[in-house]
Design a protein around this motif. Structure first.
Motif, PDB file in Angstrom:
ATOM      1  N   GLY A   1       0.807  -1.208   0.000  1.00 49.71           N
ATOM      2  CA  GLY A   1       0.000   0.000   0.000  1.00 49.71           C
ATOM      3  C   GLY A   1       0.842   1.260   0.000  1.00 49.71           C
ATOM      4  O   GLY A   1       0.526   2.236  -0.705  1.00 49.71           O
ATOM      5  N   ASP A   2       1.914   1.280   0.779  1.00 50.63           N
ATOM      6  CA  ASP A   2       2.811   2.432   0.775  1.00 50.63           C
ATOM      7  C   ASP A   2       3.376   2.674  -0.619  1.00 50.63           C
ATOM      8  O   ASP A   2       3.489   3.813  -1.076  1.00 50.63           O
ATOM      9  N   GLY A   3       3.745   1.590  -1.302  1.00 49.13           N
ATOM     10  CA  GLY A   3       4.262   1.739  -2.661  1.00 49.13           C
ATOM     11  C   GLY A   3       3.198   2.232  -3.625  1.00 49.13           C
ATOM     12  O   GLY A   3       3.480   3.017  -4.534  1.00 49.13           O
ATOM     13  N   HIS A   4       1.962   1.781  -3.417  1.00 48.84           N
ATOM     14  CA  HIS A   4       0.867   2.230  -4.276  1.00 48.84           C
ATOM     15  C   HIS A   4       0.647   3.737  -4.129  1.00 48.84           C
ATOM     16  O   HIS A   4       0.413   4.440  -5.124  1.00 48.84           O
ATOM     17  N   LEU A   5       0.737   4.245  -2.916  1.00 48.84           N
ATOM     18  CA  LEU A   5       0.581   5.685  -2.701  1.00 48.84           C
ATOM     19  C   LEU A   5       1.702   6.452  -3.387  1.00 48.84           C
ATOM     20  O   LEU A   5       1.482   7.539  -3.932  1.00 48.84           O
ATOM     21  N   ALA A   6       2.901   5.895  -3.373  1.00 51.06           N
ATOM     22  CA  ALA A   6       4.005   6.536  -4.090  1.00 51.06           C
ATOM     23  C   ALA A   6       3.709   6.605  -5.584  1.00 51.06           C
ATOM     24  O   ALA A   6       4.001   7.611  -6.242  1.00 51.06           O
ATOM     25  N   ALA A   7       3.104   5.549  -6.119  1.00 50.61           N
ATOM     26  CA  ALA A   7       2.749   5.542  -7.542  1.00 50.61           C
ATOM     27  C   ALA A   7       1.686   6.594  -7.845  1.00 50.61           C
ATOM     28  O   ALA A   7       1.718   7.241  -8.901  1.00 50.61           O
ATOM     29  N   LEU A   8       0.719   6.757  -6.943  1.00 55.33           N
ATOM     30  CA  LEU A   8      -0.300   7.789  -7.129  1.00 55.33           C
ATOM     31  C   LEU A   8       0.326   9.181  -7.101  1.00 55.33           C
ATOM     32  O   LEU A   8      -0.062  10.070  -7.872  1.00 55.33           O
ATOM     33  N   LEU A   9       1.297   9.379  -6.218  1.00 53.68           N
ATOM     34  CA  LEU A   9       1.984  10.666  -6.153  1.00 53.68           C
ATOM     35  C   LEU A   9       2.723  10.956  -7.456  1.00 53.68           C
ATOM     36  O   LEU A   9       2.697  12.082  -7.966  1.00 53.68           O
ATOM     37  N   VAL A  10       3.383   9.947  -7.984  1.00 57.67           N
ATOM     38  CA  VAL A  10       4.098  10.124  -9.253  1.00 57.67           C
ATOM     39  C   VAL A  10       3.132  10.506 -10.367  1.00 57.67           C
ATOM     40  O   VAL A  10       3.435  11.341 -11.224  1.00 57.67           O
ATOM     41  N   GLU A  11       1.934   9.926 -10.347  1.00 55.14           N
ATOM     42  CA  GLU A  11       0.926  10.251 -11.357  1.00 55.14           C
ATOM     43  C   GLU A  11       0.335  11.637 -11.131  1.00 55.14           C
ATOM     44  O   GLU A  11      -0.260  12.216 -12.049  1.00 55.14           O
ATOM     45  N   GLY A  12       0.498  12.189  -9.924  1.00 49.75           N
ATOM     46  CA  GLY A  12      -0.006  13.524  -9.636  1.00 49.75           C
ATOM     47  C   GLY A  12      -1.437  13.562  -9.164  1.00 49.75           C
ATOM     48  O   GLY A  12      -2.106  14.592  -9.292  1.00 49.75           O
ATOM     49  N   LEU A  13      -1.918  12.448  -8.595  1.00 51.59           N
ATOM     50  CA  LEU A  13      -3.292  12.378  -8.097  1.00 51.59           C
ATOM     51  C   LEU A  13      -3.297  12.607  -6.592  1.00 51.59           C
ATOM     52  O   LEU A  13      -2.600  11.905  -5.855  1.00 51.59           O
ATOM     53  N   ASP A  14      -4.084  13.595  -6.132  1.00 52.50           N
ATOM     54  CA  ASP A  14      -4.166  13.808  -4.692  1.00 52.50           C
ATOM     55  C   ASP A  14      -5.165  12.826  -4.079  1.00 52.50           C
ATOM     56  O   ASP A  14      -5.728  11.973  -4.776  1.00 52.50           O
ATOM     57  N   GLY A  15      -5.398  12.955  -2.773  1.00 48.75           N
ATOM     58  CA  GLY A  15      -6.217  11.967  -2.085  1.00 48.75           C
ATOM     59  C   GLY A  15      -7.618  11.840  -2.640  1.00 48.75           C
ATOM     60  O   GLY A  15      -8.080  10.737  -2.958  1.00 48.75           O
ATOM     61  N   CYS A  16      -8.323  12.959  -2.773  1.00 45.84           N
ATOM     62  CA  CYS A  16      -9.692  12.892  -3.282  1.00 45.84           C
ATOM     63  C   CYS A  16      -9.703  12.521  -4.763  1.00 45.84           C
ATOM     64  O   CYS A  16     -10.532  11.719  -5.202  1.00 45.84           O
ATOM     65  N   GLU A  17      -8.771  13.068  -5.534  1.00 45.73           N
ATOM     66  CA  GLU A  17      -8.699  12.726  -6.953  1.00 45.73           C
ATOM     67  C   GLU A  17      -8.471  11.241  -7.157  1.00 45.73           C
ATOM     68  O   GLU A  17      -9.038  10.637  -8.074  1.00 45.73           O
ATOM     69  N   SER A  18      -7.651  10.641  -6.302  1.00 41.23           N
ATOM     70  CA  SER A  18      -7.382   9.213  -6.461  1.00 41.23           C
ATOM     71  C   SER A  18      -8.648   8.390  -6.268  1.00 41.23           C
ATOM     72  O   SER A  18      -8.851   7.370  -6.928  1.00 41.23           O
ATOM     73  N   MET A  19      -9.531   8.838  -5.368  1.00 42.58           N
ATOM     74  CA  MET A  19     -10.788   8.130  -5.152  1.00 42.58           C
ATOM     75  C   MET A  19     -11.744   8.315  -6.322  1.00 42.58           C
ATOM     76  O   MET A  19     -12.334   7.355  -6.818  1.00 42.58           O
ATOM     77  N   VAL A  20     -11.889   9.552  -6.782  1.00 38.35           N
ATOM     78  CA  VAL A  20     -12.781   9.831  -7.908  1.00 38.35           C
ATOM     79  C   VAL A  20     -12.297   9.093  -9.150  1.00 38.35           C
ATOM     80  O   VAL A  20     -13.089   8.499  -9.890  1.00 38.35           O
ATOM     81  N   TRP A  21     -11.008   9.125  -9.374  1.00 34.09           N
ATOM     82  CA  TRP A  21     -10.406   8.449 -10.536  1.00 34.09           C
ATOM     83  C   TRP A  21     -10.643   6.944 -10.472  1.00 34.09           C
ATOM     84  O   TRP A  21     -11.044   6.313 -11.454  1.00 34.09           O
ATOM     85  N   ARG A  22     -10.436   6.350  -9.293  1.00 33.14           N
ATOM     86  CA  ARG A  22     -10.603   4.904  -9.145  1.00 33.14           C
ATOM     87  C   ARG A  22     -12.053   4.496  -9.426  1.00 33.14           C
ATOM     88  O   ARG A  22     -12.316   3.498 -10.093  1.00 33.14           O
ATOM     89  N   ILE A  23     -12.988   5.271  -8.911  1.00 30.68           N
ATOM     90  CA  ILE A  23     -14.391   4.959  -9.145  1.00 30.68           C
ATOM     91  C   ILE A  23     -14.725   5.079 -10.634  1.00 30.68           C
ATOM     92  O   ILE A  23     -15.457   4.257 -11.195  1.00 30.68           O
ATOM     93  N   ALA A  24     -14.193   6.085 -11.301  1.00 25.30           N
ATOM     94  CA  ALA A  24     -14.452   6.258 -12.728  1.00 25.30           C
ATOM     95  C   ALA A  24     -13.887   5.084 -13.526  1.00 25.30           C
ATOM     96  O   ALA A  24     -14.553   4.562 -14.438  1.00 25.30           O
TER      97      ALA A  24
END
Length: 295
Positions: free
Chosen positions: A163-186
C-alpha cells in the motif's frame, strides 16, 4: 468491469491472496467484537485505532499523509480522540486477538499452516521499508508466536508495504487523495461511489471539485466517465505498484513463492467468501489459481 491487466504478475497474484487475510482486521465480526471488548465502540474508532496503533499515539497529521485517500476532516474526527479511549498497545492486542479468532474457522481442515507461516514470515521480513511509513511501523512490531497469528501479521506487513508503494505511484501520477478516489471509481465504471465517498469522508463539494480537476487534465470526459488517459494511468500505476512490491518475493525465490501461493490460496478463498462488506472499489482480484508448477 475494467481491469487492464491481461496477466496477473506474481506480485498481484500474491496480493490477491494476502489481502483478504489482512482484511479481517476491519471487516470480520470477530475483530469488531475484540475492539468492543477492549472498550472501543464504533467501527471507525476501531479502524483508526487498529491501523494507526503501530505508529503509536499519533495525531491526525501523520495519518492524513499515510492514509492518503481519507478526507482530513474525517481523520481529525478520529484522532487523537481515539487515544483517550484506548492505548496503542491495547489496540494492537485487540486486532491481533480478533484477527486470530476471525481466521480460526477458515483454517479448519487445512494443512500446512505452520509451513505457510514460515514462508510468509520470511517474505515479509525481507520487505524493504525505507519510505514506507505503515510498512515500517508494522515491521517494527514483535512477531506473534501462534502460527495463524504469524500468517495474519505477515499478511498485514505485506499489505501495508504494498500500500505504501501504491501511494508513491499515485503521487508520481499527480493524483491527490480525493482525486485518487474519484479516478478509481471512474475507472471502475462508476461503481462504488455511494460507498467510497462517505467511507473516506469527502463532501459532495470536495468530490465534485476533484472530478472537475480530473476533467480539466483529461482523466475524465464531460460526463465524468474515465478516458483512455485514466485507463493508461491505471496500468502504469499498477505496474509501478507491482515493481515496488517485488522485494519480498524476489527474496523468497520462485519455488518458495509458488509453494506459499499454493498454501495460501485455499485460506484466502475461504476468508474472502466471509467478507461480504469488502469495498467494491478496491477491485481485489479473485484468489488466482496457483501458477503452473506451484507445488
Amino acid at each position: 468491469m475494467f481491469d487492464g491487466m491481461t496477466e496477473l504478475s506474481t506480485e498481484r497474484r500474491m496480493w490477491s491472496l494476502f489481502e483478504p487475510v489482512h482484511a479481517v482486521s476491519y471487516f470480520a465480526p470477530a475483530t469488531r467484537q475484540a475492539f468492543e471488548e477492549a472498550g472501543l465502540r464504533g467501527y471507525w474508532r476501531g479502524y483508526f485505532a487498529s491501523r494507526t496503533a503501530p505508529m503509536g499515539a499519533v495525531s491526525a497529521g501523520p495519518v492524513i499523509g499515510a492514509f492518503y485517500g481519507f478526507a482530513p476532516g474525517m481523520v481529525h474526527r478520529a484522532l487523537p480522540d481515539v487515544w483517550t479511549r484506548i492505548t496503542p498497545q491495547a489496540a494492537l492486542d485487540a486486532r491481533r486477538v480478533g484477527a486470530g479468532h476471525a481466521l480460526a474457522g477458515a483454517v479448519a481442515g487445512l494443512d500446512g499452516i505452520e509451513e505457510l507461516a514460515g514462508l510468509l514470515r520470511e517474505a515479509a521480513s525481507a520487505a524493504p521499508c525505507h519510505g514506507r511509513v505503515l510498512g515500517a511501523a508494522n515491521a517494527a512490531l514483535p512477531w506473534p508466536e501462534d502460527p495463524l497469528e504469524v500468517v495474519w501479521h505477515a499478511a498485514t506487513l505485506l499489505r501495508e508495504h504494498r500500500g505504501d508503494g501504491h501511494l508513491a505511484a499515485l503521487l508520481v501520477e499527480g493524483l491527490d487523495g480525493c482525486e485518487s478516489m474519484v479516478w478509481r471509481i471512474a475507472v471502475n465504471g462508476g461503481a462504488g461511489r455511494e460507498m467510497a465517498q462517505p467511507a473516506r469522508g469527502w463532501t459532495d463539494e470536495e468530490w465534485d471539485a476533484a472530478r472537475d480537476r480530473l476533467h480539466q487534465r483529461g482523466y475524465l470526459d464531460g460526463e465524468g466517465a474515465a478516458t483512455e488517459r485514466s485507463f493508461s494511468a491505471y496500468r502504469t500505476i499498477e505496474e509501478l505498484t507491482d515493481r515496488l512490491a517485488a522485494g519480498p518475493w524476489e527474496a523468497l525465490g520462485p519455488e518458495a513463492t509458488q509453494r506459499c501461493e499454493r498454501l495460501l490460496t485455499p485460506l484466502a478463498t475461504r476468508v474472502l467468501a466471509e467478507l461480504p462488506d469488502y469495498p467494491v472499489w478496491i477491485r481485489l482480484p479473485a484468489p488466482a489459481t496457483p501458477a503452473p508448477g506451484a507445488s
